[in-house]
Design a protein around this motif. Structure first.
Motif, mmCIF file in Angstrom:
data_model
loop_
_atom_site.group_PDB
_atom_site.id
_atom_site.type_symbol
_atom_site.label_atom_id
_atom_site.label_comp_id
_atom_site.label_asym_id
_atom_site.label_seq_id
_atom_site.Cartn_x
_atom_site.Cartn_y
_atom_site.Cartn_z
ATOM 1 N N ALA A 50 -0.817 3.989 -2.352
ATOM 2 C CA ALA A 50 -2.148 4.388 -1.874
ATOM 3 C C ALA A 50 -2.056 5.142 -0.560
ATOM 4 O O ALA A 50 -2.693 6.192 -0.382
ATOM 5 N N ILE A 51 -1.248 4.637 0.364
ATOM 6 C CA ILE A 51 -1.080 5.316 1.650
ATOM 7 C C ILE A 51 -0.295 6.607 1.460
ATOM 8 O O ILE A 51 -0.599 7.640 2.063
ATOM 9 N N THR B 18 -4.753 3.248 8.134
ATOM 10 C CA THR B 18 -3.302 3.102 8.074
ATOM 11 C C THR B 18 -2.619 4.465 8.051
ATOM 12 O O THR B 18 -1.569 4.651 8.676
ATOM 13 N N ARG C 264 -3.959 -8.118 -2.804
ATOM 14 C CA ARG C 264 -3.769 -6.794 -3.401
ATOM 15 C C ARG C 264 -3.026 -6.843 -4.732
ATOM 16 O O ARG C 264 -3.186 -5.941 -5.560
ATOM 17 N N SER D 112 0.008 -2.670 7.823
ATOM 18 C CA SER D 112 -0.920 -2.389 6.724
ATOM 19 C C SER D 112 -1.755 -3.644 6.523
ATOM 20 O O SER D 112 -1.247 -4.670 6.075
ATOM 21 N N GLY E 230 0.788 -1.227 0.000
ATOM 22 C CA GLY E 230 0.000 0.000 0.000
ATOM 23 C C GLY E 230 0.814 1.268 0.000
ATOM 24 O O GLY E 230 0.305 2.337 0.353
ATOM 25 N N LYS E 231 2.059 1.189 -0.432
ATOM 26 C CA LYS E 231 2.932 2.358 -0.355
ATOM 27 C C LYS E 231 2.404 3.550 -1.144
ATOM 28 O O LYS E 231 2.418 4.681 -0.657
ATOM 29 N N PRO F 90 -7.605 2.331 3.989
ATOM 30 C CA PRO F 90 -6.302 3.011 3.973
ATOM 31 C C PRO F 90 -6.254 4.224 4.887
ATOM 32 O O PRO F 90 -5.184 4.575 5.389
#
Length: 231
Positions: free
Chosen positions: A47-48, A189, A142, A181, A44-45, A186
């Motif tokens: 997206a976060i 997170t 994911r 995560s 999720g790098k 999100p």
């Protein structure tokens, strides 16, 4: 394009600032250092990172996007044509430039970036690293049906991700901060990352206003803000 051609294509990108994202670059940064998100693909790098940048009024950069812009081709094409060593060299130079020379921002890195000792040293010296730690089931879900990840195209994705976890998680653990995560939205997170950054830098950061009937912050037990300077 051979190695020399690839390096020439990078010259303009490496010598100048990356593309801006509006007035965020002109505002006084809330943090003293660039926040570098590390972790496996699917953690999720991006997206976060985008949400975190919006919340902290900072520009967002994606290392893979910067590499593709500099090389004039996709990550997959670099891997197929020039091999991983060339890609890692390009990646190292791009990330070092971003954390060293760019104004404070949020940077999402590729899954293998933090494994390179020189890249890791540059991040440690000029930024603060945050490992988004995800379990295997989350990563598999994911990354399913995504064909742009060269490593996952070489066999069974679950088995590949499992091997990568064994190889990379001990190195990711050297990051300054670790945040879980998982399957939660999100935004949750992002709150955990903000909590960790507040504790690390000792500065107040903006949180989401609490929703009716819900607490304003997620369970602090899901993160370890005290895990700083772990290297």
């Amino acid at each position: 394009m051979d190695v020399m051609g690839l390096r020439k294509a990078m010259t303009a990108q490496l010598s100048g600032p990356g593309p801006g994202t509006g007035t965020a670059e002109d505002a006084e940064p809330l943090l003293p250092r660039t926040v570098v998100l590390v972790g496996l693909m699917g953690a999720g790098k991006s997206a976060i990172g985008r949400r975190l940048a919006t919340r902290l009024h900072l520009p967002f950069r994606d290392a893979d996007t910067e590499i593709e812009a500099a090389a004039g081709c996709t990550i997959a094409e670099i891997f197929a044509r020039d091999g991983e060593p060339v890609f890692r060299s390009v990646e190292r130079r791009i990330i070092t430039r971003l954390v060293k020379d760019e104004p404070v921002h949020i940077l999402a890195t590729g899954g293998g970036a933090f494994m390179d000792p020189e890249t890791r040293a540059a991040i440690r010296q000029h930024g603060v690293s945050v490992w988004l730690r995800a379990e295997l089931d989350v990563l598999v879900a994911r990354t399913a049906r995504r064909t742009h990840r060269p490593i996952l195209n070489q066999g069974d994705p679950r088995a590949i991700l499992g091997r990568l976890m064994e190889q990379r998680y001990p190195v990711y653990a050297e990051a300054d901060l670790t945040v879980v995560s998982d399957e939660r939205p999100p935004e949750v997170t992002v709150e955990l990352v903000i909590d960790a950054l507040e504790a690390h830098f000792g500065v107040p950061l903006p949180h989401r206003p609490p929703r009716a009937g819900r607490p304003g912050k997620p369970d602090p037990g899901k993160t370890d803000p005290s895990k700083t300077d772990a290297s």
